[in-house]
Design a protein around this motif. Structure first.
Motif, PDB file in Angstrom:
ATOM      1  N   ALA A 111     -34.174  44.730 -19.001  1.00 54.78           N
ATOM      2  CA  ALA A 111     -33.868  43.599 -19.882  1.00 54.78           C
ATOM      3  C   ALA A 111     -34.245  42.283 -19.233  1.00 54.78           C
ATOM      4  CB  ALA A 111     -32.382  43.599 -20.243  1.00 54.78           C
ATOM      5  N   ALA A 112     -34.028  42.164 -17.922  1.00 54.34           N
ATOM      6  CA  ALA A 112     -34.345  40.929 -17.206  1.00 54.34           C
ATOM      7  C   ALA A 112     -35.839  40.666 -17.143  1.00 54.34           C
ATOM      8  CB  ALA A 112     -33.777  40.991 -15.786  1.00 54.34           C
ATOM      9  N   ASN A 113     -36.639  41.696 -17.466  1.00 56.14           N
ATOM     10  CA  ASN A 113     -38.092  41.547 -17.459  1.00 56.14           C
ATOM     11  C   ASN A 113     -38.695  41.614 -18.860  1.00 56.14           C
ATOM     12  OD1 ASN A 113     -38.885  41.446 -14.494  1.00 56.14           O
ATOM     13  ND2 ASN A 113     -37.580  43.258 -14.520  1.00 56.14           N
ATOM     14  N   GLY A 114     -37.850  41.486 -19.882  1.00 52.16           N
ATOM     15  CA  GLY A 114     -38.342  41.446 -21.253  1.00 52.16           C
ATOM     16  C   GLY A 114     -38.923  42.741 -21.746  1.00 52.16           C
ATOM     17  N   ASN A 115     -38.440  43.872 -21.223  1.00 45.95           N
ATOM     18  CA  ASN A 115     -38.992  45.177 -21.574  1.00 45.95           C
ATOM     19  C   ASN A 115     -38.329  45.729 -22.835  1.00 45.95           C
ATOM     20  OD1 ASN A 115     -39.829  47.941 -21.597  1.00 45.95           O
ATOM     21  ND2 ASN A 115     -40.233  47.803 -19.405  1.00 45.95           N
ATOM     22  N   GLY A 116     -39.148  46.086 -23.827  1.00 49.60           N
ATOM     23  CA  GLY A 116     -38.631  46.575 -25.098  1.00 49.60           C
ATOM     24  C   GLY A 116     -37.911  47.903 -25.012  1.00 49.60           C
ATOM     25  N   GLU A 117     -38.093  48.658 -23.924  1.00 53.95           N
ATOM     26  CA  GLU A 117     -37.389  49.928 -23.780  1.00 53.95           C
ATOM     27  C   GLU A 117     -35.885  49.723 -23.625  1.00 53.95           C
ATOM     28  OE1 GLU A 117     -39.586  53.071 -21.408  1.00 53.95           O
ATOM     29  OE2 GLU A 117     -40.717  51.282 -20.836  1.00 53.95           O
TER      30      GLU A 117
ATOM     31  N   VAL B 257     -52.204  40.498 -17.810  1.00 56.17           N
ATOM     32  CA  VAL B 257     -51.676  41.482 -16.866  1.00 56.17           C
ATOM     33  C   VAL B 257     -52.849  42.218 -16.223  1.00 56.17           C
ATOM     34  CG1 VAL B 257     -50.230  43.536 -16.599  1.00 56.17           C
ATOM     35  CG2 VAL B 257     -49.571  41.742 -18.221  1.00 56.17           C
ATOM     36  N   SER B 258     -52.762  42.457 -14.937  1.00 54.38           N
ATOM     37  CA  SER B 258     -53.850  43.115 -14.222  1.00 54.38           C
ATOM     38  C   SER B 258     -54.081  44.534 -14.722  1.00 54.38           C
ATOM     39  CB  SER B 258     -53.549  43.162 -12.721  1.00 54.38           C
ATOM     40  OG  SER B 258     -54.507  43.948 -12.043  1.00 54.38           O
ATOM     41  N   PRO B 259     -55.334  44.936 -14.942  1.00 53.53           N
ATOM     42  CA  PRO B 259     -55.637  46.316 -15.349  1.00 53.53           C
ATOM     43  C   PRO B 259     -55.193  47.349 -14.319  1.00 53.53           C
ATOM     44  CG  PRO B 259     -57.517  44.884 -15.773  1.00 53.53           C
ATOM     45  CD  PRO B 259     -56.535  44.082 -14.967  1.00 53.53           C
ATOM     46  N   THR B 260     -54.954  46.912 -13.083  1.00 50.98           N
ATOM     47  CA  THR B 260     -54.512  47.871 -12.067  1.00 50.98           C
ATOM     48  C   THR B 260     -53.134  48.445 -12.385  1.00 50.98           C
ATOM     49  OG1 THR B 260     -53.573  46.088 -10.709  1.00 50.98           O
ATOM     50  CG2 THR B 260     -55.846  46.738 -10.260  1.00 50.98           C
ATOM     51  N   LEU B 261     -52.402  47.810 -13.315  1.00 49.71           N
ATOM     52  CA  LEU B 261     -51.084  48.320 -13.719  1.00 49.71           C
ATOM     53  C   LEU B 261     -51.179  49.345 -14.841  1.00 49.71           C
ATOM     54  CD1 LEU B 261     -48.945  45.051 -13.643  1.00 49.71           C
ATOM     55  CD2 LEU B 261     -49.099  46.847 -11.909  1.00 49.71           C
ATOM     56  N   ALA B 262     -52.391  49.624 -15.302  1.00 50.71           N
ATOM     57  CA  ALA B 262     -52.571  50.606 -16.366  1.00 50.71           C
ATOM     58  C   ALA B 262     -52.221  52.013 -15.865  1.00 50.71           C
ATOM     59  CB  ALA B 262     -54.016  50.574 -16.860  1.00 50.71           C
ATOM     60  N   THR B 263     -51.988  52.917 -16.804  1.00 48.82           N
ATOM     61  CA  THR B 263     -51.727  54.316 -16.467  1.00 48.82           C
ATOM     62  C   THR B 263     -53.025  55.096 -16.595  1.00 48.82           C
ATOM     63  OG1 THR B 263     -49.440  54.187 -17.261  1.00 48.82           O
ATOM     64  CG2 THR B 263     -50.410  56.376 -17.054  1.00 48.82           C
ATOM     65  N   PRO B 264     -53.695  55.388 -15.477  1.00 45.56           N
ATOM     66  CA  PRO B 264     -54.984  56.086 -15.549  1.00 45.56           C
ATOM     67  C   PRO B 264     -54.803  57.571 -15.840  1.00 45.56           C
ATOM     68  CG  PRO B 264     -54.364  55.743 -13.266  1.00 45.56           C
ATOM     69  CD  PRO B 264     -53.307  55.056 -14.095  1.00 45.56           C
TER      70      PRO B 264
ATOM     71  N   PHE C 280     -57.385  55.750 -20.088  1.00 43.81           N
ATOM     72  CA  PHE C 280     -56.077  55.147 -19.846  1.00 43.81           C
ATOM     73  C   PHE C 280     -55.133  55.479 -20.992  1.00 43.81           C
ATOM     74  CE2 PHE C 280     -59.183  52.648 -17.542  1.00 43.81           C
ATOM     75  CZ  PHE C 280     -58.599  52.521 -16.290  1.00 43.81           C
ATOM     76  N   SER C 281     -53.851  55.476 -20.677  1.00 44.50           N
ATOM     77  CA  SER C 281     -52.844  55.845 -21.670  1.00 44.50           C
ATOM     78  C   SER C 281     -52.762  54.797 -22.784  1.00 44.50           C
ATOM     79  CB  SER C 281     -51.482  55.982 -20.995  1.00 44.50           C
ATOM     80  OG  SER C 281     -50.469  56.229 -21.939  1.00 44.50           O
ATOM     81  N   PRO C 282     -52.663  55.226 -24.037  1.00 44.37           N
ATOM     82  CA  PRO C 282     -52.440  54.284 -25.141  1.00 44.37           C
ATOM     83  C   PRO C 282     -50.951  53.992 -25.275  1.00 44.37           C
ATOM     84  CG  PRO C 282     -52.604  56.491 -25.997  1.00 44.37           C
ATOM     85  CD  PRO C 282     -52.767  56.608 -24.495  1.00 44.37           C
ATOM     86  N   LEU C 283     -50.552  53.331 -26.350  1.00 40.78           N
ATOM     87  CA  LEU C 283     -49.131  53.172 -26.652  1.00 40.78           C
ATOM     88  C   LEU C 283     -48.540  54.561 -26.829  1.00 40.78           C
ATOM     89  CD1 LEU C 283     -46.604  51.512 -27.459  1.00 40.78           C
ATOM     90  CD2 LEU C 283     -47.463  51.556 -29.805  1.00 40.78           C
TER      91      LEU C 283
ATOM     92  N   LEU D 155     -41.525  40.802 -13.995  1.00 41.47           N
ATOM     93  CA  LEU D 155     -42.449  41.911 -13.817  1.00 41.47           C
ATOM     94  C   LEU D 155     -42.774  42.521 -15.170  1.00 41.47           C
ATOM     95  CD1 LEU D 155     -40.784  43.614 -10.716  1.00 41.47           C
ATOM     96  CD2 LEU D 155     -42.765  42.087 -10.743  1.00 41.47           C
ATOM     97  N   VAL D 156     -44.054  42.682 -15.448  1.00 45.78           N
ATOM     98  CA  VAL D 156     -44.488  43.289 -16.711  1.00 45.78           C
ATOM     99  C   VAL D 156     -45.321  44.513 -16.378  1.00 45.78           C
ATOM    100  CG1 VAL D 156     -45.766  42.959 -18.841  1.00 45.78           C
ATOM    101  CG2 VAL D 156     -44.493  41.051 -17.864  1.00 45.78           C
ATOM    102  N   ASP D 157     -44.840  45.703 -16.740  1.00 46.57           N
ATOM    103  CA  ASP D 157     -45.637  46.903 -16.512  1.00 46.57           C
ATOM    104  C   ASP D 157     -46.428  47.248 -17.765  1.00 46.57           C
ATOM    105  OD1 ASP D 157     -43.844  48.001 -18.286  1.00 46.57           O
ATOM    106  OD2 ASP D 157     -42.799  49.224 -16.807  1.00 46.57           O
ATOM    107  N   ASP D 158     -47.192  48.326 -17.699  1.00 42.47           N
ATOM    108  CA  ASP D 158     -48.075  48.631 -18.826  1.00 42.47           C
ATOM    109  C   ASP D 158     -47.315  49.087 -20.066  1.00 42.47           C
ATOM    110  OD1 ASP D 158     -47.412  51.017 -17.524  1.00 42.47           O
ATOM    111  OD2 ASP D 158     -49.233  52.022 -18.197  1.00 42.47           O
ATOM    112  N   ALA D 159     -46.200  49.809 -19.873  1.00 44.86           N
ATOM    113  CA  ALA D 159     -45.421  50.232 -21.039  1.00 44.86           C
ATOM    114  C   ALA D 159     -44.816  49.028 -21.747  1.00 44.86           C
ATOM    115  CB  ALA D 159     -44.326  51.204 -20.610  1.00 44.86           C
ATOM    116  N   ASN D 160     -44.336  48.071 -20.961  1.00 43.22           N
ATOM    117  CA  ASN D 160     -43.805  46.825 -21.506  1.00 43.22           C
ATOM    118  C   ASN D 160     -44.883  46.094 -22.300  1.00 43.22           C
ATOM    119  OD1 ASN D 160     -42.661  44.317 -21.943  1.00 43.22           O
ATOM    120  ND2 ASN D 160     -42.024  43.991 -19.833  1.00 43.22           N
TER     121      ASN D 160
END
Length: 457
Positions: free
Chosen positions: A268-274, A160-167, A200-203, A125-130
């Motif tokens: 971590a299992a989803n490669g998230n830098g957080e 990644v689908s734009p629907t996962l963005a933070t509007p 939409f939210s930036p970094l 799973l890859v979210d927008d923050a990732n």
């Protein structure tokens, strides 16, 4: 000198011999904390509403989630209270740790069986923050400003689908009542230019999160997942070392947080830098008795993720009690000056973007009471009101810990529970509480507990 070192190593290895039937106060605390984690999992479960139709069932599911979160908080307090409540000791919860090495082996197998197949298939799973952390890392490697990357452009570049963005509540989305539908998000993402208006939210993460992902930013997702698993391995080894003979149960419990949405192991299992920030937060508590290295870890976490900003008052509760606060402050300030400030100078938009991301008019999302708004049971309250209640709850929890020593450790980690009331009570804000409680159990309370030597079998 060598003889003393050898004897110390031998004593440490003997201490790590696992107990099949652990006993003692730390074992009791660990079981109570394990039960708290079960309650936390239940506080984010839609089991009833997924299997039974009807609005009444959905509302009942919400109520059960809220009660489960309350139980989680109560059990966390019990696990970290000092001294451990006498009635808890009389219940002998440590008996549930019988055959704990077998528990550790099973936990490892379950985690590997759950986490590895998606990595092999490339279906994490890859979210927008990732995604934004990866795009930010690529921008840094290319000499560009990571804080000027449009989120939709980033998501599309990673498939990644734009629907996962933070509007954001702006432009064509300004009049959306609760949260935009996928169709509305797609329409806003592909619509005409809004004259520079940000939709939409930036970094929005501090610079050390994208910096940490630079070595693997251009690598496939599986490589990024292996990279984010490395700090978890470091933390696991540190917890095992601190847990003594309880290491099978402690290590197994840490691994099983994979099943808590938004947790360190889950990310971590989803490669998230957080992941790096959450590991650093945990290490700052686990190594609290080492003032310099503990403060360095917290400072690096502060430079990686805003959640560490809100945890810092909780850390202060522990630091004041442990002592050497001036050394901690100097070490933390020096770390920020060396590791973070140069990035803020290099990217002038960074600080304004990061702070602006906290203040941005986002839509409500998450668990907690806000789910009643998202499901249409109650109208959306004032965003300012909910943020104020969140801040008030955090201050009250901090004051409780400052005034009551027996609950100070619990308050230091539960300060993040205030996010449950927030406008955006996302999983990752709350899912670090069990992790911080686990490490606090062995770092702060470990030396205060009764001897946890293995019981005779």
């Amino acid at each position: 000198m060598r003889a003393e070192t050898g004897q110390g190593l031998k004593a440490h290895l003997i201490r790590l011999i696992p107990a099949w039937r652990p006993s003692g106060e730390r074992a009791d605390r660990l079981v109570v904390l394990a039960l708290a984690m079960v309650a936390f999992k239940a506080s984010n479960s839609q089991f009833l509403s997924q299997h039974l139709p009807g609005r009444e069932v959905e509302l009942a599911n919400f109520i059960l989630e809220y009660l489960a979160f309350l139980v989680f908080c109560v059990l966390t307090v019990l696990a970290l209270r000092r001294p451990l409540a006498a009635w808890v000791v009389r219940c002998k919860p440590h008996r549930l740790l019988a055959m704990s090495p077998l528990f550790a082996a099973l936990a490892l197998l379950v985690v590997l069986a759950t986490a590895v197949p998606p990595v092999v298939r490339g279906r994490q799973l890859v979210d927008d923050a990732n995604a934004m952390a990866v795009c930010g890392a690529r921008a840094i490697a290319a000499g560009a400003d990571p804080y000027r990357i449009p989120e939709i452009t980033c998501l599309r570049s990673l498939g990644v689908s734009p629907t996962l963005a933070t509007p954001l509540k702006a432009g064509p989305l300004r009049n959306v009542a609760v949260y935009p539908t996928p169709a509305q998000i797609l329409a806003a993402a592909s619509g005409p230019d809004q004259g520079g208006l940000r939709l939409f939210s930036p970094l929005g993460k501090p610079p050390l999160t994208p910096v940490a992902m630079v070595p693997v930013a251009s690598q496939p997702l599986w490589a990024r997942t292996v990279w984010t698993a490395l700090p978890v391995l470091v933390l696991l080894l540190a917890v095992v070392s601190a847990a003594g003979s309880l290491w099978p149960a402690a290590g197994g419990l840490l691994l099983l947080t994979l099943f808590l949405n938004g947790s360190l192991v889950n990310f971590a299992a989803n490669g998230n830098g957080e992941t790096f920030a959450y590991v650093l937060m945990a290490l700052s508590v686990l190594w609290i008795r080492r003032p310099v290295i503990s403060a360095v870890c917290l400072a690096l976490a502060v430079g990686s993720n805003q959640l560490a900003w809100f945890f810092a008052p909780g850390y202060l509760l522990l630091a004041v009690e442990e002592g050497q606060v001036p050394r901690r402050l100097v070490a933390g300030a020096a770390t920020l000056l060396v590791a973070v400030v140069p990035w803020l100078v290099r990217y002038p938009d960074a600080l304004g973007t990061i702070v602006g991301n906290l203040r941005a008019h986002t839509f409500p999302l998450g668990s907690g009471p806000i789910t009643l708004v998202l499901a249409g049971y109650i109208p959306a309250p004032s965003r300012t009101l909910l943020l104020g209640l969140t801040a008030l709850a955090m201050v009250a929890i901090w004051a409780w810990g400052a005034l009551a020593r027996e609950y100070r450790v619990a308050a230091s980690v539960l300060i993040l529970a205030g996010f449950w009331l927030s406008w955006r009570s996302l999983d990752e804000y709350l899912a670090q509480i069990p992790l911080l409680a686990l490490v606090a159990l062995f770092s702060v309370l470990g030396r205060e507990a009764a001897d946890d030597a293995p019981a005779s079998t």
